[in-house]
Scaffold this motif. Sequence first.
Motif: not given
Length: 375
Positions: A86-88, A105-106, A349-352, A356-357
Amino acid sequence: MDSNEDSKVLLKGAVSGAAYTAPGYLIFAREQTLMARAFDEANGVLSGETFSIAENVGLVRNQARSQFSVSATGVLAHLSSRAGNSDLLWFDRSGKRLGSLGPAGPYRQIVLSPDEKRVAVDRRGSSQPADLWLVDLATGTPARFTFTPWGESEPVWSPDNTELVFSLEPDNGPTDIYRKPISGASDETRLFGTDGTDDPQDWSPDGRFILYKTFTSKTRYDLWVLPLSGDRQPVAFLQTEADETQGDFSPDGRWVAYASNESGNFEVYVRSFPLSGGKWQVSSAGGAQPKWRHDGAELFYVAPDRTLMAVGVKAGAAFQHGVPHPLFKMGIDNFSSANRYAVASRGERFLVNTPSDTSPTPITIVLNWTADVKR
């Protein structure tokens, strides 16, 4: 079973879900592995060795269930785990993408430090237990934080940014709460634990208490408070037959927001701390993952369709809240799983944690799964 009969523990450690199926097996999950063991239903006795049925099985951990089903005729179905990368990603309040943090990363849970300099994440591959990593916000560089052969998850920052508490799950043992300094000057040490599963949820702003959840077969997930001074004896905060989870202290420490399925669906509620009566339902039509804005003026949560919601609040001597309104739809994997996003910059701001898939999760069907089992 008669309600007056004493219950007994059949499976110890971090077990997710359990189902009985003919001709006499108990099926359950440990992390992402589906397991089975011979079970005498009449006498309530397990026998033989535990053996694996399937790997990489999907798990909704905070609901204490694995994503599988088995029929009386021996047909087994399970969802594959979405344990890929996944992406941050950073977003503003309108949902506009502002950038990314570090490499993909996972990742599963992400927790922002109070000073907004680091993010603690747990990285979980498909065949190994989770480890905690720290990602520097200035450089995006990830650095491994825990190094044990067991699984670490549920990270919580200390108010002064110097420590993490987290869950550690040894093989075939209970999940306990450990602590470790961010400096890495010493190894993790056990802080607290019972015979069951104990996961930290939040650390009070004054540093005096840790809010944690625990699981029992009678009352399922409950929220408890662990004092860090005095006799350090835990005290129940919320203990009902429903699930209470994802507790989050308000910035002034007077209130706790949490998710509960007491209505049949997960909703977000607020209670006073220490508990002194009064309860407010903040969400409508479902909600989970509550998080306070750093100045206490807003409360955020995730709706079932994965929309990030915002509610204006006044949480001083008395609690008041407004009407929830949507901000933007997030690409998180599950609305009710904990810590899939983090709030920064006074709610601007929000980090989500964004998978990725995004392809559909496959379902695996196994016909007559007991055919090759030697009892």
